[in-house]
Motif scaffolding. Sequence first.
Motif, PDB file in Angstrom:
ATOM      1  N   ASP A  29      -5.709  -5.458 -14.334  1.00  0.00           N
ATOM      2  CA  ASP A  29      -6.418  -4.290 -13.526  1.00  0.00           C
ATOM      3  C   ASP A  29      -6.646  -4.668 -12.090  1.00  0.00           C
ATOM      4  O   ASP A  29      -7.046  -5.678 -11.894  1.00  0.00           O
ATOM      5  N   VAL A  30      -5.568  -4.085 -11.259  1.00  0.00           N
ATOM      6  CA  VAL A  30      -5.883  -4.315  -9.717  1.00  0.00           C
ATOM      7  C   VAL A  30      -6.300  -3.282  -9.032  1.00  0.00           C
ATOM      8  O   VAL A  30      -5.596  -2.200  -9.072  1.00  0.00           O
ATOM      9  N   MET A  31      -7.501  -3.353  -8.496  1.00  0.00           N
ATOM     10  CA  MET A  31      -7.968  -2.432  -7.556  1.00  0.00           C
ATOM     11  C   MET A  31      -7.373  -2.790  -6.112  1.00  0.00           C
ATOM     12  O   MET A  31      -7.261  -3.927  -5.533  1.00  0.00           O
ATOM     13  N   THR A  32      -6.689  -1.719  -5.258  1.00  0.00           N
ATOM     14  CA  THR A  32      -6.139  -2.077  -3.922  1.00  0.00           C
ATOM     15  C   THR A  32      -6.815  -1.360  -2.857  1.00  0.00           C
ATOM     16  O   THR A  32      -7.386  -0.063  -3.171  1.00  0.00           O
ATOM     17  N   PHE A  33      -7.067  -1.756  -1.842  1.00  0.00           N
ATOM     18  CA  PHE A  33      -7.602  -1.288  -0.733  1.00  0.00           C
ATOM     19  C   PHE A  33      -6.548  -1.513   0.375  1.00  0.00           C
ATOM     20  O   PHE A  33      -6.112  -2.508   0.780  1.00  0.00           O
ATOM     21  N   LEU A  34      -5.530  -0.517   0.655  1.00  0.00           N
ATOM     22  CA  LEU A  34      -4.495  -0.234   1.562  1.00  0.00           C
ATOM     23  C   LEU A  34      -4.787   0.525   2.745  1.00  0.00           C
ATOM     24  O   LEU A  34      -5.475   1.358   3.015  1.00  0.00           O
ATOM     25  N   ARG A  35      -4.046  -0.117   3.909  1.00  0.00           N
ATOM     26  CA  ARG A  35      -4.515   0.519   5.342  1.00  0.00           C
ATOM     27  C   ARG A  35      -3.598   1.704   5.427  1.00  0.00           C
ATOM     28  O   ARG A  35      -4.234   2.840   5.753  1.00  0.00           O
ATOM     29  N   ASN A  36      -2.399   1.902   5.115  1.00  0.00           N
ATOM     30  CA  ASN A  36      -1.618   3.240   5.232  1.00  0.00           C
ATOM     31  C   ASN A  36      -1.285   3.890   3.988  1.00  0.00           C
ATOM     32  O   ASN A  36      -0.904   4.988   4.199  1.00  0.00           O
ATOM     33  N   ASP A  37      -0.862   2.986   3.253  1.00  0.00           N
ATOM     34  CA  ASP A  37      -0.252   3.711   1.660  1.00  0.00           C
ATOM     35  C   ASP A  37      -1.476   4.186   0.848  1.00  0.00           C
ATOM     36  O   ASP A  37      -2.360   3.512   0.907  1.00  0.00           O
ATOM     37  N   ARG A  38      -1.174   5.210   0.191  1.00  0.00           N
ATOM     38  CA  ARG A  38      -2.364   5.545  -0.730  1.00  0.00           C
ATOM     39  C   ARG A  38      -2.291   4.939  -1.879  1.00  0.00           C
ATOM     40  O   ARG A  38      -3.237   4.277  -2.639  1.00  0.00           O
ATOM     41  N   ILE A  39      -0.959   4.357  -2.321  1.00  0.00           N
ATOM     42  CA  ILE A  39      -0.947   3.710  -3.569  1.00  0.00           C
ATOM     43  C   ILE A  39       0.409   2.830  -3.169  1.00  0.00           C
ATOM     44  O   ILE A  39       1.011   2.726  -2.262  1.00  0.00           O
ATOM     45  N   THR A  40       0.529   1.621  -3.686  1.00  0.00           N
ATOM     46  CA  THR A  40       1.491   0.495  -3.233  1.00  0.00           C
ATOM     47  C   THR A  40       2.913   1.047  -3.697  1.00  0.00           C
ATOM     48  O   THR A  40       3.070   1.826  -4.557  1.00  0.00           O
ATOM     49  N   GLN A  41       3.592   0.786  -2.937  1.00  0.00           N
ATOM     50  CA  GLN A  41       5.049   1.295  -2.676  1.00  0.00           C
ATOM     51  C   GLN A  41       5.960   0.310  -3.406  1.00  0.00           C
ATOM     52  O   GLN A  41       5.714  -0.932  -3.207  1.00  0.00           O
ATOM     53  N   LEU A  42       7.164   0.699  -3.924  1.00  0.00           N
ATOM     54  CA  LEU A  42       7.836   0.021  -5.121  1.00  0.00           C
ATOM     55  C   LEU A  42       8.627  -0.907  -3.870  1.00  0.00           C
ATOM     56  O   LEU A  42       9.159  -0.470  -2.856  1.00  0.00           O
ATOM     57  N   SER A  43       8.667  -2.347  -4.143  1.00  0.00           N
ATOM     58  CA  SER A  43       9.413  -3.111  -3.423  1.00  0.00           C
ATOM     59  C   SER A  43       9.126  -3.332  -1.873  1.00  0.00           C
ATOM     60  O   SER A  43       9.673  -4.157  -1.188  1.00  0.00           O
ATOM     61  N   LEU A  91      13.377  -5.475   4.692  1.00  0.00           N
ATOM     62  CA  LEU A  91      12.058  -4.677   4.759  1.00  0.00           C
ATOM     63  C   LEU A  91      12.034  -3.676   3.582  1.00  0.00           C
ATOM     64  O   LEU A  91      10.994  -3.477   3.031  1.00  0.00           O
ATOM     65  N   ASN A  92      13.215  -2.997   3.308  1.00  0.00           N
ATOM     66  CA  ASN A  92      13.339  -2.079   2.406  1.00  0.00           C
ATOM     67  C   ASN A  92      13.378  -2.517   1.143  1.00  0.00           C
ATOM     68  O   ASN A  92      13.483  -1.919  -0.180  1.00  0.00           O
ATOM     69  N   GLY A  93      13.315  -4.072   1.011  1.00  0.00           N
ATOM     70  CA  GLY A  93      13.208  -4.660  -0.470  1.00  0.00           C
ATOM     71  C   GLY A  93      14.685  -4.974  -0.946  1.00  0.00           C
ATOM     72  O   GLY A  93      14.699  -5.670  -2.023  1.00  0.00           O
ATOM     73  N   SER A  94      15.908  -4.576  -0.435  1.00  0.00           N
ATOM     74  CA  SER A  94      17.307  -4.702  -0.656  1.00  0.00           C
ATOM     75  C   SER A  94      17.413  -6.255  -0.391  1.00  0.00           C
ATOM     76  O   SER A  94      17.099  -7.079   0.445  1.00  0.00           O
ATOM     77  N   LEU A  95      18.280  -6.760  -1.493  1.00  0.00           N
ATOM     78  CA  LEU A  95      18.762  -8.421  -1.083  1.00  0.00           C
ATOM     79  C   LEU A  95      20.007  -8.381  -0.599  1.00  0.00           C
ATOM     80  O   LEU A  95      20.905  -7.370  -0.674  1.00  0.00           O
TER      81      LEU A  95
END
Length: 120
Positions: free
Chosen positions: A21-35, A80-84
């Motif tokens: 279980d990971v509790m996150t405290f993020l500056r801008n995003d409400r939840i972590t964004q994929l990639s 930055l968008n996660g693409s390789l």
Amino acid sequence: MSKRLKSDQEGWNKNVDLCMDVMTFLRNDRITQLSKDYAGVLTRDGEDCYTFVESTFPSTSERRNVHLYEGDHITCTKSLNGSLRLNFKNLKIGSDFSVDSYAFEVADEIRQALNGLVEK
């Protein structure tokens, strides 16, 4: 730089923590964004509990195209968008250049670069 993923280099330990279980405290995003990569501190609070706090320092310049793999013929970068992205290095053609050898070496480096980065 040797031909391997940066996370496999000396000094890095690769682990998989299951059922955590990971509790996150993020500056801008409400939840972590994929990639999306987040800079911060991850703390293990208990047996299966972790807390991640995103860094509070403002990002003045985000590093673009992070190098994940560097070989003799190609590099693999992550945008930055996660693409390789696979990038070819300058081709040096001399008197001993072999198209077949070059093609096999490039194919092997692509396999090494993508192994572990792309889900099966």
